[in-house]
Design a protein around this motif. Structure first.
Motif, mmCIF file in Angstrom:
data_model
loop_
_atom_site.group_PDB
_atom_site.id
_atom_site.type_symbol
_atom_site.label_atom_id
_atom_site.label_comp_id
_atom_site.label_asym_id
_atom_site.label_seq_id
_atom_site.Cartn_x
_atom_site.Cartn_y
_atom_site.Cartn_z
ATOM 1 N N VAL A 479 -24.075 -24.918 43.553
ATOM 2 C CA VAL A 479 -24.428 -25.269 44.926
ATOM 3 C C VAL A 479 -23.289 -26.027 45.592
ATOM 4 O O VAL A 479 -22.497 -26.710 44.941
ATOM 5 C CB VAL A 479 -25.719 -26.110 44.975
ATOM 6 C CG1 VAL A 479 -26.923 -25.298 44.526
ATOM 7 C CG2 VAL A 479 -25.579 -27.350 44.132
ATOM 8 N N ALA A 480 -23.218 -25.897 46.901
ATOM 9 C CA ALA A 480 -22.159 -26.532 47.684
ATOM 10 C C ALA A 480 -22.445 -28.017 47.888
ATOM 11 O O ALA A 480 -23.594 -28.438 47.955
ATOM 12 C CB ALA A 480 -22.023 -25.834 49.034
ATOM 13 N N SER A 523 -22.997 -22.191 49.683
ATOM 14 C CA SER A 523 -23.856 -22.219 48.495
ATOM 15 C C SER A 523 -24.219 -20.814 48.037
ATOM 16 O O SER A 523 -24.240 -20.519 46.838
ATOM 17 C CB SER A 523 -25.122 -23.034 48.773
ATOM 18 O OG SER A 523 -24.869 -24.407 48.595
ATOM 19 N N ASN A 527 -22.733 -19.554 44.409
ATOM 20 C CA ASN A 527 -23.666 -19.189 43.357
ATOM 21 C C ASN A 527 -23.509 -17.732 42.937
ATOM 22 O O ASN A 527 -23.612 -17.396 41.755
ATOM 23 C CB ASN A 527 -25.100 -19.453 43.800
ATOM 24 C CG ASN A 527 -26.075 -19.355 42.645
ATOM 25 O OD1 ASN A 527 -25.947 -20.071 41.660
ATOM 26 N ND2 ASN A 527 -27.037 -18.459 42.749
ATOM 27 N N ALA A 546 -18.239 -27.878 44.946
ATOM 28 C CA ALA A 546 -19.493 -27.350 44.394
ATOM 29 C C ALA A 546 -19.799 -28.040 43.079
ATOM 30 O O ALA A 546 -18.922 -28.645 42.450
ATOM 31 C CB ALA A 546 -19.387 -25.843 44.188
ATOM 32 N N VAL A 561 -26.697 -30.773 48.925
ATOM 33 C CA VAL A 561 -26.934 -29.567 48.141
ATOM 34 C C VAL A 561 -27.945 -28.759 48.948
ATOM 35 O O VAL A 561 -29.134 -28.856 48.755
ATOM 36 C CB VAL A 561 -27.487 -29.911 46.738
ATOM 37 C CG1 VAL A 561 -27.717 -28.649 45.935
ATOM 38 C CG2 VAL A 561 -26.539 -30.837 46.006
ATOM 39 N N VAL A 563 -29.832 -25.901 49.781
ATOM 40 C CA VAL A 563 -30.117 -24.658 49.071
ATOM 41 C C VAL A 563 -31.468 -24.042 49.339
ATOM 42 O O VAL A 563 -31.656 -22.880 49.076
ATOM 43 C CB VAL A 563 -30.008 -24.862 47.547
ATOM 44 C CG1 VAL A 563 -28.594 -25.157 47.148
ATOM 45 C CG2 VAL A 563 -30.940 -25.960 47.097
#
Length: 578
Positions: A479-480, A523, A527, A546, A561, A563
């Motif tokens: 995740v970013a 993200s 991923n 990340a 994060v 997401v």
């Protein structure tokens, strides 16, 4: 080959509204009582990493600790101390300076929460009238720094903020804070997507209330249930009763959507409460209630292992809130030997001594709040292992790799094949409670068995689990980190999309274009790259933009994060490329 699955929300395997709740397990890191013998910050951080602790709460914003935590991916809650609450409430510019110096100044440290004070109602009741204003000013300061999504504001309250706690359905906050403080606070938390922080000590409640049974307080499986006469809900442990009393108290003030986070949750392994004489007239033992001894390591160990097992297995709901998550900061990492001396209960809440030796053995933290594996139990014999193997392979486990000639056929033993099969079944069923039972032929472990990627083995005190050449791996995602800024996110996004990530779904008009933000698109791309490279070492870095998570991120992670509002392409975590 692995199966390509497109989902607009990060899920463990599939979107299932009946899936088990989940939680994160971290520690509170106090240092008030043992400044002189505390390990240095780098050693503390290494201890956190060695024990796979994914989140930590500190009682200040110590720059040395925050710098030591940079780049680790460990989530950090910092604290604006009680002595600064009044100033932060009265002066918005002070709140902004504090946020700039203690949060925004650490872009590489994953700060995800600010505690505004600690147990203000007890420690500084004079601050109660200005507490919500201080929280509001800190929130506004975070928004000015672009961190309002990434960093949530709360304030830890003691459980004794409740005036009534039994039966749970009668749970109510104290009259002097309910309307004037708690109602506007809960409205603030709901508006900002934050959570109510509660410090819970069921063990301490047990010590002070002789009518509570030991097993009920410790959360032991054989505890006799207590029934709420108003709702008919049955409570098998004191923790659930305390949590639901808090939920009912919140609901009585009109708050239905605010979650709880347990910012302190401890059980002392020794000592006695302040003001109590030595044993015989002193603190009740958390054992047989005979009053002959203070709290013991054995009972602290039982309580903590019950708690850890519960959080890590996903059994986090309560009778009133069966879908509730359970985020817990265990109080605390170290025994603070300076707190009143070794005979004081306050000096005996740690999992470790200051020399970093364990106070007692505990289950573990599971790596990111929930990673776990199902392993076969050699002690049951080959017949029961074969029955478990047959059931798993016949009910969804991918057993192709353990067929003759396939990559995981060797070693050709019932134990090795059964462990592969039951773990595949367990992972494919979302590590749900009961998915690793097999009539006693398997059980869950929370520390990844050591020994390398191709073969591993582990032992317990009673059973050698065995050697397996392969396994169905636990889920993880890349995740970013929104805090690094759009420029670095764009650079990482460009790299991922240019080196094998499938970025078609985040193009304009495609299914996952919205929300159109750098964090969301990054993200998705990060991923996809990570999964396509089989979650290999170094494939989720992107120059610090990340990090890897091992559990479905929650709403409060949105931003840093970010997401759970967009599609991420995930590989089926239970299939192995052969």
């Amino acid at each position: 080959m692995a199966t390509n699955v497109s989902l607009c929300i990060l899920l463990l395997h599939h979107s299932d509204p009946t899936a088990e709740a989940a939680g994160d397990l971290g520690v509170s890191l106090g240092a008030v009582g043992n400044k002189n013998n505390m390990p240095d910050q780098s050693s503390v951080v290494q201890l956190l990493k060695d024990n796979r602790i994914s989140m930590v709460r500190i009682y200040d914003a110590d720059p040395d600790m925050l710098n030591a935590l940079a780049g680790t991916g460990i989530k950090v809650m910092v604290m604006l101390p009680n002595e600064d609450v009044a100033t932060a409430a009265a002066d918005k510019s002070y709140a902004l300076r504090w946020v700039r110096s203690n949060v925004a100044a650490y872009p590489h440290t994953q700060i995800n929460g600010v505690a505004v004070g600690n147990e203000v109602f007890d420690m500084r009741p004079d601050l109660s009238p200005v507490l919500v204003q201080a929280m509001t000013n800190v929130q506004d300061a975070l928004a000015q720094q672009g961190l309002a999504d990434a960093v949530k504001v709360s304030t830890p309250i003691a459980f004794d903020a409740l005036q009534v706690s039994w039966p749970p359905s009668s749970g109510r906050f104290k009259d002097d804070i309910a309307q004037q403080v708690m109602r506007p606070m809960l409205a603030f938390l709901q508006r900002t997507g934050s959570y109510l922080s509660v410090n819970l000590y069921p063990c301490l409640t047990y010590m002070n209330q002789p009518d509570i049974a030991r097993d009920y307080a410790l959360g032991n499986a054989n505890a006799a249930a207590a029934t709420d006469p108003k709702t008919g809900l049955r409570y098998n442990n004191l923790l659930d009763a305390q949590l639901d009393a808090t939920y009912f108290a919140m609901e009585a003030l009109g708050s239905l959507g605010v979650s709880l986070k347990q910012t302190e949750h401890g059980c002392a392994s020794g000592g006695r409460p302040k003001g109590k004489p030595p044993p015989r007239g002193g603190g009740r033992r958390l054992g047989d209630g005979d009053g002959a001894a203070a709290p013991s390591k054995e009972n602290a160990q039982a309580y903590m292992n019950n708690l850890m097992n519960r959080v890590l297995s996903g059994r986090t709901g309560t009778p009133h809130r069966p879908d509730a998550d359970m985020d817990v900061y265990i109080f605390e990492l170290f025994n603070e030997n300076g707190k009143g001396g070794p005979d004081d209960i306050e000096a005996n809440y740690g999992l470790f001594y200051p020399n970093m030796q364990k106070v007692y053995e505990f289950v573990g933290f599971g790596g990111g709040g929930g990673a776990s594996w199902c392993v076969a139990n050699a002690a049951v014999g080959d017949a029961r292992l074969q029955a478990a193997l047959d059931y798993a392979c016949g009910h969804g486990a991918d057993c192709s790799a353990i067929q003759p000639g396939a990559s995981c056929f060797q070693p050709d033993t019932k134990l090795a094949h059964a462990s592969y099969a039951v773990n595949s079944y367990y992972q494919r069923n979302g590590r749900a409670s009961g998915a690793c039972e097999f009539a006693g032929a398997a059980y869950v472990v929370y520390q990844e068995p050591a020994g390398g990627e191709s073969c591993f083995k582990t032992t317990t005190t009673t059973t050698t689990i065995g050697v397996y050449c392969c396994r169905a791996t636990a889920a993880s995602w890349c995740v970013a980190n929104a805090a690094v800024g759009d420029a670095r996110l764009q650079a990482g996004l460009d790299y991922a999309c240019g080196h094998g990530a499938d970025c078609g779904a985040i193009q304009p008009g495609a299914a996952c274009f919205e929300p159109n933000t750098k964090a969301a698109h990054a993200s998705y791309a990060f991923n996809s790259y990570y999964q396509r490279n089989r979650r290999g070492s170094g494939t989720c870095d992107f120059s610090g933009a990340a990090s890897i998570v091992y559990q479905q991120p929650k709403q409060e992670d949105k931003g840093r994060v970010k997401v759970n509002t967009y599609r991420i392409e995930a590989w089926d975590q239970n299939s192995e490329d052969t």
